[in-house]
Design a protein around this motif. Structure first.
Motif, PDB file in Angstrom:
ATOM      1  N   SER A 145       0.821  -1.202   0.000  1.00  0.00           N
ATOM      2  CA  SER A 145       0.000   0.000   0.000  1.00  0.00           C
ATOM      3  C   SER A 145       0.866   1.268   0.000  1.00  0.00           C
ATOM      4  O   SER A 145       0.370   2.359  -0.173  1.00  0.00           O
ATOM      5  CB  SER A 145      -0.906   0.004   1.231  1.00  0.00           C
ATOM      6  N   SER A 146       2.172   1.101   0.224  1.00  0.00           N
ATOM      7  CA  SER A 146       3.046   2.278   0.238  1.00  0.00           C
ATOM      8  C   SER A 146       3.399   2.658  -1.198  1.00  0.00           C
ATOM      9  O   SER A 146       3.270   1.855  -2.115  1.00  0.00           O
ATOM     10  CB  SER A 146       4.308   1.975   1.027  1.00  0.00           C
ATOM     11  N   PRO A 147       3.886   3.897  -1.374  1.00  0.00           N
ATOM     12  CA  PRO A 147       4.284   4.292  -2.727  1.00  0.00           C
ATOM     13  C   PRO A 147       5.393   3.365  -3.221  1.00  0.00           C
ATOM     14  O   PRO A 147       6.171   2.858  -2.434  1.00  0.00           O
ATOM     15  CB  PRO A 147       4.843   5.704  -2.522  1.00  0.00           C
TER      16      PRO A 147
ATOM     17  N   SER B  61       8.703   2.082  -4.158  1.00  0.00           N
ATOM     18  CA  SER B  61      10.022   2.570  -3.782  1.00  0.00           C
ATOM     19  C   SER B  61      10.934   2.469  -4.989  1.00  0.00           C
ATOM     20  O   SER B  61      10.767   1.635  -5.854  1.00  0.00           O
ATOM     21  CB  SER B  61      10.577   1.726  -2.649  1.00  0.00           C
TER      22      SER B  61
END
Lengths: 169, 169
Positions: free
Chosen positions: A8-10, A12
């Motif tokens: 769910s994180s941007p 990388s």
């Protein structure tokens, strides 16, 4: 790399790593500069603690270590190769004639300006290349020993001595 | 990401970057542990320099800071939340009754064992997720403020105080 895209994180990417490392380096530099602005030349001639290095030695030492990144990063020769003997290979000595604190402040700024200019213009891929002190064979086995790792290491080293220089306040 | 694949260096990836950061953290821990093994409890009750923090305070401070990574990384509550007041919010004071150096050494080891175990098992993608103290909105704008960045920051912080603790030798 699917796991990144699924999280769910941007997503990388290498630019993000570089930003993390360079901003931590800059933060340490800002802290050292902030302290140097507050300290008088007289304060920098004092020992940071009884029997310990003087401020002048630690300023020379940090400058020489940062200067050493220039050849390691392939940016040409050190600006002040003559500092290696006094500030890297030998301990602090009141018997030696060091450059003045004023001169060392200027060298510190010169070296950092050169590094900062480079860090702004470097291609991201360059950070992950080998530095000048590791052989191609070793680097093939240990690819984490790249230029960015050098900068992490030097940031940690700078913080170590900042923890000592702060005692001059 | 083409520029990486075109470069002559090995293709960089997130695992490599994680390895760089975690191995720098472990190196700092090894250095602190090496120093702690050499220092007697009596030495740790001394001030690192005249008028500066005592070793016992810095050991408690480093333990409390590392303990604070557990909730930040989503690993549950702090093991020693009661240390926050003495070692994070307030300065060193001989008026206060701190846990013994022996007890603090044990807590330091407990916290680090918990963190190390986690660092060995964590999924790479987790490192690039937001930590518990940043809002989803801010993280969307500043994705470098992830868990791995916390570890870089804590490694630098540990080195700062190691530079002071070394004066107890």
């Amino acid at each position: 790399m699917n796991d990144y895209q699924e999280s769910s994180s941007p997503v990388s990417d290498s630019s993000l790593f570089i930003k993390m490392v360079v901003s931590n380096w800059e933060l340490q530099n800002t802290r050292v500069n902030g302290l140097l602005e507050k300290l008088t030349d007289e304060q920098l001639y004092a020992n940071v603690a009884p029997g310990r290095n003087r401020g002048i030695y630690l300023l020379g030492h940090l400058t020489a270590v940062s200067d050493g990144m220039l050849p390691l990063f392939g940016l040409g020769d050190k600006l002040y190769p003559e500092m290696e003997s006094d500030f890297l290979r030998n301990p602090d000595s009141t018997e030696k004639e060091y450059p003045s604190v004023e001169e060392l402040r200027s060298r510190w700024n010169q070296v950092n300006a050169r590094l900062s200019a480079h860090f702004e213009s470097i291609e991201p891929s360059e950070w992950f290349q080998k530095h000048a002190s590791i052989s191609a064979e070793d680097f093939a086995k240990e690819p984490h020993r790249n230029k960015l790792n050098i900068l992490i290491n030097r940031t940690i080293h700078q913080s170590y001595h900042l923890g000592q220089l702060i005692f001059l306040k």
